[in-house]
Design a protein around this motif. Structure first.
Motif, PDB file in Angstrom:
ATOM      1  N   PHE A   1     -60.923  -1.006 -15.061  1.00 23.28           N
ATOM      2  CA  PHE A   1     -60.835   0.057 -14.071  1.00 23.28           C
ATOM      3  C   PHE A   1     -60.727  -0.452 -12.648  1.00 23.28           C
ATOM      4  N   ARG A   2     -60.651  -1.755 -12.503  1.00 17.05           N
ATOM      5  CA  ARG A   2     -60.590  -2.276 -11.140  1.00 17.05           C
ATOM      6  C   ARG A   2     -59.336  -1.744 -10.473  1.00 17.05           C
ATOM      7  N   GLY A   3     -59.523  -1.155  -9.307  1.00 17.60           N
ATOM      8  CA  GLY A   3     -58.356  -0.630  -8.625  1.00 17.60           C
ATOM      9  C   GLY A   3     -57.997   0.774  -9.054  1.00 17.60           C
ATOM     10  N   VAL A   4     -58.623   1.260 -10.100  1.00 10.34           N
ATOM     11  CA  VAL A   4     -58.344   2.629 -10.525  1.00 10.34           C
ATOM     12  C   VAL A   4     -59.284   3.560  -9.775  1.00 10.34           C
ATOM     13  N   ASP A   5     -58.711   4.544  -9.130  1.00  5.84           N
ATOM     14  CA  ASP A   5     -59.556   5.397  -8.300  1.00  5.84           C
ATOM     15  C   ASP A   5     -59.807   6.731  -8.971  1.00  5.84           C
ATOM     16  N   MET A   6     -60.592   6.709 -10.022  1.00  7.76           N
ATOM     17  CA  MET A   6     -60.938   7.969 -10.671  1.00  7.76           C
ATOM     18  C   MET A   6     -62.439   8.126 -10.664  1.00  7.76           C
ATOM     19  N   GLU A   7     -62.891   9.348 -10.802  1.00  8.56           N
ATOM     20  CA  GLU A   7     -64.327   9.560 -10.729  1.00  8.56           C
ATOM     21  C   GLU A   7     -64.994   9.260 -12.060  1.00  8.56           C
ATOM     22  N   ILE A   8     -64.661   8.112 -12.615  1.00 10.46           N
ATOM     23  CA  ILE A   8     -65.257   7.719 -13.892  1.00 10.46           C
ATOM     24  C   ILE A   8     -66.115   6.494 -13.661  1.00 10.46           C
ATOM     25  N   SER A   9     -67.296   6.489 -14.285  1.00 10.74           N
ATOM     26  CA  SER A   9     -68.140   5.309 -14.173  1.00 10.74           C
ATOM     27  C   SER A   9     -67.480   4.155 -14.909  1.00 10.74           C
ATOM     28  N   PRO A  10     -67.739   2.951 -14.488  1.00 12.95           N
ATOM     29  CA  PRO A  10     -67.106   1.816 -15.150  1.00 12.95           C
ATOM     30  C   PRO A  10     -67.640   1.560 -16.555  1.00 12.95           C
ATOM     31  N   VAL A  11     -68.860   2.008 -16.834  1.00 14.07           N
ATOM     32  CA  VAL A  11     -69.379   1.827 -18.189  1.00 14.07           C
ATOM     33  C   VAL A  11     -69.403   3.197 -18.864  1.00 14.07           C
ATOM     34  N   LEU A  12     -68.745   3.291 -20.003  1.00 19.29           N
ATOM     35  CA  LEU A  12     -68.618   4.593 -20.655  1.00 19.29           C
ATOM     36  C   LEU A  12     -69.392   4.652 -21.956  1.00 19.29           C
ATOM     37  N   TYR A  13     -69.914   5.822 -22.238  1.00 21.45           N
ATOM     38  CA  TYR A  13     -70.713   6.014 -23.442  1.00 21.45           C
ATOM     39  C   TYR A  13     -70.083   7.075 -24.322  1.00 21.45           C
ATOM     40  N   PRO A  14     -69.541   6.647 -25.470  1.00 22.32           N
ATOM     41  CA  PRO A  14     -68.976   7.645 -26.378  1.00 22.32           C
ATOM     42  C   PRO A  14     -70.030   8.669 -26.771  1.00 22.32           C
ATOM     43  N   LYS A  15     -69.566   9.862 -27.041  1.00 25.17           N
ATOM     44  CA  LYS A  15     -70.510  10.914 -27.398  1.00 25.17           C
ATOM     45  C   LYS A  15     -70.058  11.556 -28.683  1.00 25.17           C
ATOM     46  N   ILE A  16     -70.978  11.603 -29.640  1.00 23.60           N
ATOM     47  CA  ILE A  16     -70.637  12.203 -30.928  1.00 23.60           C
ATOM     48  C   ILE A  16     -70.804  13.710 -30.840  1.00 23.60           C
ATOM     49  N   THR A  17     -69.743  14.421 -31.130  1.00 20.99           N
ATOM     50  CA  THR A  17     -69.809  15.875 -31.025  1.00 20.99           C
ATOM     51  C   THR A  17     -69.278  16.492 -32.313  1.00 20.99           C
ATOM     52  N   PRO A  18     -69.504  17.787 -32.484  1.00 21.65           N
ATOM     53  CA  PRO A  18     -68.936  18.444 -33.667  1.00 21.65           C
ATOM     54  C   PRO A  18     -67.424  18.254 -33.727  1.00 21.65           C
ATOM     55  N   LEU A  19     -66.788  18.323 -32.584  1.00 20.12           N
ATOM     56  CA  LEU A  19     -65.334  18.128 -32.575  1.00 20.12           C
ATOM     57  C   LEU A  19     -64.980  16.739 -33.058  1.00 20.12           C
ATOM     58  N   SER A  20     -65.675  15.750 -32.524  1.00 20.08           N
ATOM     59  CA  SER A  20     -65.261  14.390 -32.845  1.00 20.08           C
ATOM     60  C   SER A  20     -65.642  14.004 -34.264  1.00 20.08           C
ATOM     61  N   THR A  21     -66.474  14.783 -34.910  1.00 18.80           N
ATOM     62  CA  THR A  21     -66.843  14.405 -36.264  1.00 18.80           C
ATOM     63  C   THR A  21     -66.342  15.426 -37.282  1.00 18.80           C
ATOM     64  N   VAL A  22     -66.935  16.589 -37.292  1.00 28.56           N
ATOM     65  CA  VAL A  22     -66.591  17.562 -38.318  1.00 28.56           C
ATOM     66  C   VAL A  22     -65.120  17.958 -38.273  1.00 28.56           C
ATOM     67  N   VAL A  23     -64.675  18.321 -37.090  1.00 28.06           N
ATOM     68  CA  VAL A  23     -63.287  18.787 -36.985  1.00 28.06           C
ATOM     69  C   VAL A  23     -62.317  17.680 -37.361  1.00 28.06           C
ATOM     70  N   VAL A  24     -62.582  16.494 -36.851  1.00 29.40           N
ATOM     71  CA  VAL A  24     -61.693  15.378 -37.149  1.00 29.40           C
ATOM     72  C   VAL A  24     -61.639  15.120 -38.648  1.00 29.40           C
ATOM     73  N   THR A  25     -62.812  15.102 -39.287  1.00 28.01           N
ATOM     74  CA  THR A  25     -62.845  14.837 -40.727  1.00 28.01           C
ATOM     75  C   THR A  25     -62.123  15.928 -41.500  1.00 28.01           C
ATOM     76  N   ALA A  26     -62.378  17.162 -41.112  1.00 24.62           N
ATOM     77  CA  ALA A  26     -61.703  18.264 -41.797  1.00 24.62           C
ATOM     78  C   ALA A  26     -60.192  18.138 -41.659  1.00 24.62           C
ATOM     79  N   ALA A  27     -59.761  17.800 -40.459  1.00 26.87           N
ATOM     80  CA  ALA A  27     -58.322  17.656 -40.231  1.00 26.87           C
ATOM     81  C   ALA A  27     -57.759  16.546 -41.107  1.00 26.87           C
ATOM     82  N   SER A  28     -58.500  15.462 -41.178  1.00 30.70           N
ATOM     83  CA  SER A  28     -58.047  14.326 -41.976  1.00 30.70           C
ATOM     84  C   SER A  28     -57.867  14.730 -43.433  1.00 30.70           C
ATOM     85  N   ILE A  29     -58.881  15.430 -43.958  1.00 26.91           N
ATOM     86  CA  ILE A  29     -58.797  15.851 -45.357  1.00 26.91           C
ATOM     87  C   ILE A  29     -57.644  16.831 -45.544  1.00 26.91           C
TER      88      ILE A  29
END
Lengths: 229, 249, 426
Positions: C372-400
């Motif tokens: 992110f060096r030189g990138v001017d976005m309001e994002i912290s340099p260290v990111l933490y993935p977040k497990i959500t219903p979308l990222s788990t249940v929906v994704v799995t259902a879609a896959s199946i």
């Protein structure tokens, strides 16, 4: 029980047209133990397949107990076969992932019946074909003769009106073949099931009550030795 | 002594004794020398008004200044919004005094290009030191008439990279040797600023332009008008006035 | 023996092929689970940064400010700042509100000109509003002073005092100073003049946004008001709502309150309506969903392939089953069920692995500082993935779903084969 009128079946193989059956007329009575014989290419397997309605004729009709089954849709034919026909194949055609008993049960499972009756029938047929003690084995662990017994049991467990066997002894040694043949003959007598074979095995031809000979798609001989009782 | 408006904009004082010279005889260097030599004053003291115009409107500030020789100037702002703020220019540096800050701010190098009070005049426009001829190569480009006055058109090209403006053109009155107009360019030739001088007057023996209008060519509707309200030359000015101590709380 | 049991047994027949199918689906599923978890993490992070440090959940400004924003028009301010903040705070559904003045200035060091961003804040309110205690890495938050810096009157010759500031850690590096040191900033004022003020580093902050961390510092609002000649005014008033509040309703309500408190014509906007890089997140979600679908379809092609091979290999068996009286539909169902099992196994495995990785990363974080060096976005340099219903249940259902649907292509072709043809082969 089977009435065949003016049956014609032709195949296209590449550029060639093969006339497998030419204007066959035939009637088979209930309870007969009949064999259709002839050299390869004579059309005997084709005839069997048409009777078994797993193939459709180009011309003519086949009536089984009054029903012209081949006129219906695939589903109707499947249901007809389910309830009325049993098949025994040259190469046994068992489902490899199922045990002997499960293979036999498979044909029953397509029919509606109470579980108790199912179990009863299974036990009985296993016994009749002489497979007691081996019902939990998968085909890989059964000899050719045992596999064919399973196939016979599978065909008969649902008490079909008609059993069609396509060269059932072709992959068996003569002793085993004879035993299978005896078995089928017994069942024919005890269950009054009509049996129609296609074969070029002289032993089978000998044991048949009626021998129909085909050549080049036509019936050239029809020899009734013994009446069905 | 002040720099002419051609190089540095600050309190602009021109001194010149009219010497009739045949214009055609002069080289570019001689013209510029004449221009510069008119700027030598012992001291001066002036008050001035600066009006900055931009898209939001007009802003006026007032200031008082003292200078001595070529090198030092002190400016004190007198308008309410910046009262007490001071700017001290020495040979190569500028010091800024803000009453609200706790220390002096020293500008050096590139920082000198900061705009003074949001105007189109930068601190650099006030740096002293080298003469025009030392900083620039000059070339006489001809003569033109500006507002009815015949002027020499002189082109300036910087000798060094860190000169205030890489290139300039100055129109210098042929009789009075005072600049009437100048344009400043970037290296690419792009116009950066334009300056018009008028209200030319003679005071105390010196001929000066009382008013300068500077326009920033890169900003829309942006101009600064700088007017000398009152000016005195060669009066007594104390050296202490230009010390850092003077710039304190 | 029912179809499901047979189907289940059948997937064990060709181990290698089943493993291939399952693996393809698992890899696709795992990737998409992690991708979506990361995206959720980014969205959360951005939302937090934007609402804490830039826009609040609702932003109130002079309505002309936005038009000239790039010119930093301090004079386009909000009058009666204190009254406006109080009015907003008093609105139902508002959890906290703060006044702020932001602007740019410069520090001159040797011959360097260092550009900095200053923000005048009400520190007491900011503790609640933006939880600044969390980002303080040294020193402390200035206590509200009785009066601003500078001489209190013409007779006050004590000279200006240093104004305490909370400074971004990156700024201190750039200036080469530390806690307790001072720096002087020059800036334009709201009167379009110039002013300067000296600050003392009272606290060091680790702003999560690199741009703020490297260039920003916070100072008490009264002092900044003096610096830029905005007494009693604010550049903006930001508000945060109670959890679960109706955004629309609260925004309207506080706009009403604010307009009563000040005569300045106001622009009141809910943060998602303000054009920020957050809209990229929403766009990214769409793009990633499409990408996810493509991944699954690719995995689906593996399933199509393995299913086709299975059908081909078991043609005689199909013929036999049909001879026995299984309808073509039932045979299709059998194969479809097998594919479904494989899809479920694959998606399930992918889900489990994806969740494990995402969980680990949600704790350790992924360090994008270099990226992110030189990138001017309001994002912290260290990111933490977040497990959500979308990222788990929906994704799995879609896959199946994709896996199951793609298997229909080869299996429905079974209905077109006559039993005799199926039996004929070999």
């Amino acid at each position: 029980m089977i009435t065949i009128t003016n049956l014609v079946r032709t195949y296209q193989t590449g550029d060639n047209e093969v006339r497998a059956l030419r204007n066959i007329d035939l009637a088979i009575a209930t309870g007969e133990f009949a064999a259709i014989a002839g050299p390869s290419g004579s059309g005997k397997t084709t005839l069997l397949n048409l009777i078994g309605c797993i193939d459709e004729p180009d011309e003519g009709t086949i009536e089984i107990n009054g029903s012209v089954v081949h006129a219906g849709k695939a589903k109707e034919r499947a249901l007809f076969r389910r309830e009325n026909l049993g098949f025994v194949f040259q190469s046994f055609n068992l489902v490899p992932v199922l045990t002997a008993e499960e293979n036999i049960a498979l044909s029953l499972s397509l029919l509606d019946m109470p579980a108790a009756e199912r179990r009863e029938r299974l036990r009985a047929i296993i016994d009749e074909v002489g497979l007691t003690g081996m019902e939990d084995r998968r085909p890989a662990r059964l000899s050719g003769g045992q596999q064919q017994r399973v196939a016979v049991a599978r065909a008969l467990v649902k008490d079909p009106k008609l059993v069609l066997a396509d060269e059932p002894t072709a992959n068996l040694d003569s002793e085993t073949g004879a035993a299978i043949l005896d078995l089928m003959h017994e069942l024919n007598q005890s269950h009054k099931t009509t049996f129609v074979f296609s074969t070029h095995d002289p032993m089978v031809m000998d044991r048949a009550d009626r021998l129909i000979t085909l050549r080049d798609g036509r019936i050239v001989d029809d020899d009734l030795r013994r009446r069905a009782s | 002594m002040k720099r002419t408006a051609t190089g540095i904009i600050g309190v602009v004082i021109f001194a010149w004794t009219a010497l009739p010279v045949a214009a055609a005889d002069l080289t570019a260097e001689e013209i510029v020398e004449r221009l510069e030599s008119n700027q030598v004053q012992e001291t001066n003291h002036a008050t001035a008004t600066m009006v900055v115009r931009d898209r939001f409107g007009e802003r006026t500030s007032t200031m008082e200044s003292w200078s001595k020789g070529r090198d030092v100037t002190l400016i004190e702002f007198t308008s309410p919004a910046e009262r007490g703020q001071k700017v001290l220019r020495t040979e190569n540096e500028i010091y800024l005094f803000y009453p609200d800050a706790a220390e002096l701010i020293r500008l050096q190098g590139a920082a000198l290009r900061e705009s003074m009070l949001g105007s189109d005049i930068s601190y650099e426009d006030m740096t002293g030191g080298k003469t025009l001829l030392e900083t620039y190569r000059v070339e006489l480009l001809g003569e033109e008439t500006i507002h009815g006055h015949r002027c020499y058109k002189v082109g300036f090209e910087a000798r060094r990279r860190n000169a205030a403006y890489p290139r300039q053109t100055v129109w210098i009155d042929t009789e009075l040797f005072v600049a009437r107009r100048s344009e400043q360019y970037a290296l690419s030739g792009r116009l950066l600023k334009e300056i018009e001088m008028d209200r030319i007057e003679t005071i105390g023996g010196y001929t000066i332009a009382r008013r300068m209008i500077i326009s920033d060519a890169l900003k829309r509707n942006s101009s600064t008008e700088f007017t000398l309200d009152d000016v005195q030359f060669d009066i007594q000015v104390d050296d202490d006035l230009f010390s850092l101590e003077e710039l304190s709380w | 023996m029912n179809l499901t049991q047979i189907a289940w047994r059948n997937i064990g027949r060709n181990r290698r092929r089943s493993v291939l199918s399952v693996t393809a689906t698992a890899v696709a599923t795992m990737s998409v689970v992690m991708l979506f978890s990361l995206l959720s993490g980014i969205a959360d992070d951005m939302a937090s940064n934007l609402t804490r440090f830039y826009t609040g959940e609702v932003r109130i400004r002079n309505e002309e400010f936005s038009t000239y924003e790039y010119l930093q028009p301090l004079h386009l301010s909000v009058d009666n700042a204190e009254a406006t903040v109080a009015a907003v705070e008093g609105t139902d559904g508002v959890a906290a509100a703060v006044p702020r003045i932001s602007g740019g200035g410069a520090v001159f060091q040797d011959d360097r000109r260092i550009a900095l961003l200053f923000t005048g804040v009400d520190f007491e309110r900011e503790r609640e509003f933006s939880n600044i205690d969390e980002i303080i890495a040294g020193g402390e938050i200035p206590v509200a002073s009785a009066e601003p810096a500078g001489p209190s009157g013409p007779s006050d010759t004590s000279g200006p005092r240093l104004v305490p500031a909370v400074v971004g850690a990156g700024v201190l590096d750039r200036l080469g100073i530390g806690l307790g040191d001072r720096f002087t900033l020059v800036t334009r004022t709201a009167m379009r003049g110039s002013n300067a003020m000296s600050f003392e580093v009272a606290g060091v902050a680790r702003f999560p946004v690199p741009a703020l961390n490297d260039a920003g510092f916070w100072a008490p609002l009264p002092d900044v008001q003096r610096l830029v000649r905005m007494d009693g005014e604010a550049g903006e008033v930001l508000a945060r709502m109670d959890r679960g509040a109706d955004e629309r309703a609260v925004t309207e309500a506080l706009a009403l309150s604010a307009r009563e408190a000040t005569s300045t014509p106001l622009e009141v906007k809910y943060w998602k309506e303000i054009e920020t890089t957050y809209s990229f997140i929403e766009m990214a979600q769409v793009i990633y969903s499409i990408m996810g679908l493509i991944f699954f379809i690719l995995a689906g092609t593996v399933i199509i392939n393995t299913t086709m091979m299975a059908i081909y290999e078991r043609k005689k068996e199909i013929g036999t089953l049909e001879a026995m009286g299984m309808t073509p539909r039932e045979v299709v169902r059998l194969f479809f069920t097998e594919s479904l099992f494989l899809a479920i196994l694959g998606a399930g495995a992918g889900l489990v692995v994806g969740v494990i990785f995402a969980s680990i990363l949600s704790r350790t974080g992924i360090d994008f500082t270099e990226a992110f060096r030189g990138v001017d976005m309001e994002i912290s340099p260290v990111l933490y993935p977040k497990i959500t219903p979308l990222s788990t249940v929906v994704v799995t259902a879609a896959s199946i779903a994709v896996g199951a649907i793609t298997s229909l292509f080869p299996t429905t072709r079974i209905t077109r084969i006559q039993p005799v043809e199926a039996l004929r082969d070999e």
